[in-house]
Design a protein around this motif. Structure first.
Motif, PDB file in Angstrom:
ATOM      1  N   PHE A  99     -19.170  16.798 -36.942  1.00 28.20           N
ATOM      2  CA  PHE A  99     -19.630  16.724 -35.547  1.00 28.20           C
ATOM      3  C   PHE A  99     -18.622  15.881 -34.774  1.00 28.20           C
ATOM      4  N   ASP A 100     -18.266  16.299 -33.589  1.00 21.51           N
ATOM      5  CA  ASP A 100     -17.369  15.516 -32.749  1.00 21.51           C
ATOM      6  C   ASP A 100     -18.149  14.713 -31.708  1.00 21.51           C
ATOM      7  N   ASP A 101     -17.609  13.612 -31.303  1.00 23.30           N
ATOM      8  CA  ASP A 101     -18.035  12.780 -30.153  1.00 23.30           C
ATOM      9  C   ASP A 101     -19.060  11.693 -30.477  1.00 23.30           C
ATOM     10  N   GLY A 102     -20.124  12.026 -31.242  1.00 22.83           N
ATOM     11  CA  GLY A 102     -21.131  11.005 -31.580  1.00 22.83           C
ATOM     12  C   GLY A 102     -22.367  11.046 -30.701  1.00 22.83           C
ATOM     13  N   GLY A 228     -12.848   8.424 -36.772  1.00 19.44           N
ATOM     14  CA  GLY A 228     -12.428   8.041 -35.430  1.00 19.44           C
ATOM     15  C   GLY A 228     -12.227   9.263 -34.547  1.00 19.44           C
ATOM     16  N   HIS A 229     -12.469   9.048 -33.237  1.00 17.25           N
ATOM     17  CA  HIS A 229     -12.289  10.134 -32.259  1.00 17.25           C
ATOM     18  C   HIS A 229     -11.795   9.479 -30.964  1.00 17.25           C
ATOM     19  N   THR A 230     -11.015   8.408 -31.135  1.00 17.49           N
ATOM     20  CA  THR A 230     -10.481   7.547 -30.062  1.00 17.49           C
ATOM     21  C   THR A 230     -11.555   6.647 -29.440  1.00 17.49           C
ATOM     22  N   THR A 232     -11.985   6.442 -25.874  1.00 19.79           N
ATOM     23  CA  THR A 232     -12.554   7.008 -24.646  1.00 19.79           C
ATOM     24  C   THR A 232     -12.287   8.506 -24.474  1.00 19.79           C
ATOM     25  N   HIS A 233     -11.871   9.190 -25.545  1.00 23.76           N
ATOM     26  CA  HIS A 233     -11.722  10.649 -25.530  1.00 23.76           C
ATOM     27  C   HIS A 233     -10.643  11.177 -24.566  1.00 23.76           C
ATOM     28  N   PRO A 234      -9.456  10.554 -24.550  1.00 22.11           N
ATOM     29  CA  PRO A 234      -8.390  11.122 -23.716  1.00 22.11           C
ATOM     30  C   PRO A 234      -7.759  12.322 -24.400  1.00 22.11           C
ATOM     31  N   TYR A 268      -8.889  15.020 -33.541  1.00 20.90           N
ATOM     32  CA  TYR A 268      -8.218  14.978 -32.242  1.00 20.90           C
ATOM     33  C   TYR A 268      -9.180  15.437 -31.161  1.00 20.90           C
ATOM     34  N   PRO A 269      -9.398  14.616 -30.115  1.00 21.78           N
ATOM     35  CA  PRO A 269     -10.315  15.036 -29.055  1.00 21.78           C
ATOM     36  C   PRO A 269      -9.746  16.157 -28.196  1.00 21.78           C
ATOM     37  N   ASN A 270     -10.631  16.883 -27.532  1.00 24.24           N
ATOM     38  CA  ASN A 270     -10.278  17.943 -26.573  1.00 24.24           C
ATOM     39  C   ASN A 270      -9.573  19.129 -27.228  1.00 24.24           C
TER      40      ASN A 270
HETATM   41 ZN    ZN Z   1     -14.559  15.349 -28.703  1.00 21.58          ZN
END
Ligand code: ZN
Length: 331
Positions: A99-102, A228-230, A232-234, A268-270
């Motif tokens: 799952f991404d983001d949390g 980890g997913h950074t 602040t999601h840049p 990696y986000p986005n």
């Molecule tokens: Zn994400």
């Protein structure tokens, strides 16, 4: 085109071709599918709240999918997959759930279902938003576009109509694309602050959107792992190496302090149409001490897969039909 694709998917499932392919080919292969979810939530018509239809699956649909997958695949943890690849092998017919983001709905809805089917998962956390009532920027954009009383908003010389769901989603996609291209966190945050001021929406203090640390610890006790997913999601490739490093390294530290153990997994986000990682980003992720990173590129993982660019399938793929309502009817 979309309808044609849906019909082909339907026929593949309805005729049992998917199951035959699975039985005779993929179930015998030393290969793993990494499945990529975001939020698991019911979206009521006309009220999309923070969630977006492209990343949200209802709890009912999620349970159908997990039931289908747990019958046909060997669901393993991402840690197990990474260890296997390092040894030069991949468990046959295996599947990993991520799952991404949390989002808090991962704990409220997905977690009990996964436990019911004795499945485990890895959740990638946007560290600054966990336990803080802060929204990830793309939800901030969506939330304010739909909550505002304004009829439209001008951004970079162009007027975007708001007010109905289609217009809001369209504007959100374009504005989100602009944000992904911004060269610094400062530029992004100033842009968002300006939008907040002009749309006159309070985006602070939204409870129950993102996970709380106690949720994370409860799931950890049950064997779930966290990555980890950074902070602040840049969109990492847009940033300077220095800012990139801060986002990647500090998010790792925040999660490690809470979990009391090393965090070695990263995503990696986005994804979508943007380039969400590149060689520099991969290098920095490795330098910061992560041992694995997953992407949003579709594909199957085998022994040749790169540890810092492991592909994942999103819910909008061939199997989403196979594990959707058609199967429910056939059952
Ligand atoms: Zn994400």
């Amino acid at each position: 085109m979309k309808i044609v694709k849906q019909i082909i998917k339907f026929l593949l499932v309805y005729t049992g071709v998917i199951d035959l392919i699975h039985y005779f080919i993929t179930s015998r292969l030393p290969a793993c599918i990494i499945w990529r979810y975001h939020s698991v939530l019911d979206i009521k018509d006309g009220d999309v709240l923070y969630a977006s239809p492209s990343i949200t699956v209802s709890p009912k649909e999620f349970e159908r999918q997990i039931r289908y997958l747990s019958k046909r695949y060997n669901i393993i943890s991402l840690d197990e997959l990474v260890s296997s690849i390092k040894r030069g092998c991949v468990p046959r017919n295996s599947l990993v759930i991520t799952f991404d983001d949390g989002y808090r709905d991962n704990y409220l809805y997905a977690y009990p279902i996964l436990k019911k089917y004795r499945a485990t998962a890895t959740i990638y956390l946007t560290a600054n938003c966990i336990g803080t009532n802060k929204m990830v920027w793309m939800h901030k954009v969506l939330y304010m576009l739909q909550k505002t009383q304004e009829k439209g908003i001008e951004v970079k010389g162009k007027l975007y109509q708001l007010g109905d769901r289609d217009n809001v989603l369209k504007a959100c996609k374009i504005i989100g694309g602009m944000v992904k291209g911004m060269k610094s966190i400062k530029e992004r945050d100033e842009f968002l602050d300006d939008l907040i001021k002009r749309l006159k929406v309070n985006v602070e203090g939204v409870d129950n959107l993102m996970l709380k640390w106690e949720d994370v610890l409860a799931m950890k006790k049950d064997g779930f792992s966290f990555g980890g997913h950074t902070l602040t999601h840049p969109n990492l490739p847009s940033l300077s190496r220095e800012e990139m490093r801060k986002e990647i390294e500090e998010s790792k530290k925040v999660i490690e302090e809470r979990l009391g153990e090393p965090v070695i997994l990263f995503s990696y986000p986005n994804g979508g149409a943007t380039s969400h990682y590149n060689e520099v980003v991969k290098e920095v992720v490795q330098e910061c001490g992560y041992v694995n990173a997953t992407t949003s590129d579709g594909g199957v993982v085998d022994t040749n897969s790169a540890l810092y660019a492991m592909p994942r399938w999103g819910v909008d793929n061939l199997l989403d039909m196979a594990i959707g309502s058609v199967i429910e009817k056939l059952n």
